[in-house]
Design an enzyme around this catalytic site. Sequence first.
Site, short mmCIF file in Angstrom:
data_model
loop_
_atom_site.label_atom_id
_atom_site.label_comp_id
_atom_site.label_asym_id
_atom_site.label_seq_id
_atom_site.Cartn_x
_atom_site.Cartn_y
_atom_site.Cartn_z
CE1 TYR A 347 44.85 31.54 16.26
CE2 TYR A 347 46.75 31.17 14.83
CZ TYR A 347 45.56 31.83 15.10
OH TYR A 347 45.09 32.77 14.22
CD GLU A 366 55.36 36.86 27.26
OE1 GLU A 366 56.50 36.72 27.77
OE2 GLU A 366 54.85 36.03 26.49
#
Length: 396
Positions: A347, A366
């Site tokens: 989060y 990523e």
Amino acid sequence: MDVYVRGGDSIWYFSQLFKIPLQLINDSNRNINPQILSIGQLIQIPGYVVTNYQIRPGDSIWSIAQNRNLPLDAILLVNPGLSTNRLQIGQTISVPLRVTWRLVNGKQNYDYDTMRNDIRRLQTVYPFLQVSSIGKTVLDREIPEVLIGNGDKRVHFNGSFHANEWITTPITMTFLNDYLLSLTNQNTIRGIETSPLYTQTTLSIVPMVNPDGVNLVINGPPANEPWSSRVIEWNNGSSDFSGWKANIRGVDLNDQFPAKWDLERARNPKTPGPRDYGGESPLSEPEAIAMADLTRRRDFARVLAFHTQGEVIYWGFEDLEPPETEVLAMEFSRVSGYEPIQTIESYAGYKDWFIQDWRRPGFTIELGTGTNPLPLTQFDEIYEESLGIFLSALYL
């Protein structure tokens, strides 16, 4: 490159002469009315630089132009008042040179000053780029944003939220450079025409969200106190900052956004350190505030935050993302080979907040594999994998 307006010249003529799209010349001269040019006025021609040439025996302006595959008038425009019939041996004249090579060298320790210098060089050659500061870091460094294009679809890329993931900055800067080369030379990238991308999209890039942290990882602690002592203390007494993700205050900038921040706070460190400390409240850090303010101001259609590592594409948050997000994620996966993952139990990230507050597509990409900071030996491979993502984020 500057040219001097003569009687009868027009922006359209310069576009034809130098083979540069008319829109790019107009956007390089935003303070000029293209319908009203005055003699002696300077017009910036993007995609060119001027080189010096020394006259040798037997030279003529015509032969110099022919040898460089230039129209004769291109040389006359950058040499106002030149007498073509009275060239003297040893005389130096200016000669336009079309830029067909990268100005950005991404395969180096790419710190803040390197990025700033590259942005300045790109803006000199490609003056249709708009560069501004979105705010300042803790150590008072300006955080630059680069804008390119003038379309209605607003797309945002960013890099180096995390300090030891700094390779995302030269990767993003290299794409920017290749995009500029494609536009001015009217070449395709992977078969894709980029001129329509320029007219349909406005691309915002913040190449380095965390300049203080990047410089800490690459160059070591700042010279000034109290930061020099503090960061070593927060780094458990070590002067090896290769594991440092945070900003200079030891706050993880990608745990700073008000998207279930309390849940992330509950399970993460409660004091400053190299990673995962989200601060005492959301948006406490100037770098995170700058990114939030920019995002509100620009009203992006989609955002892509580039991180390392894992070769994955995170594309969801709490099932708040719109249906087209999955379509984009699947295409990003197809062109890169990266694995699309809707969500993980994480989060307070930038893309989480964007999805939550705008209900629009947001992605954390990523790049690469291994241990951060990823080695520059991976640069070319990472760039080839990510190039399709950059492009499809613009054209889809």
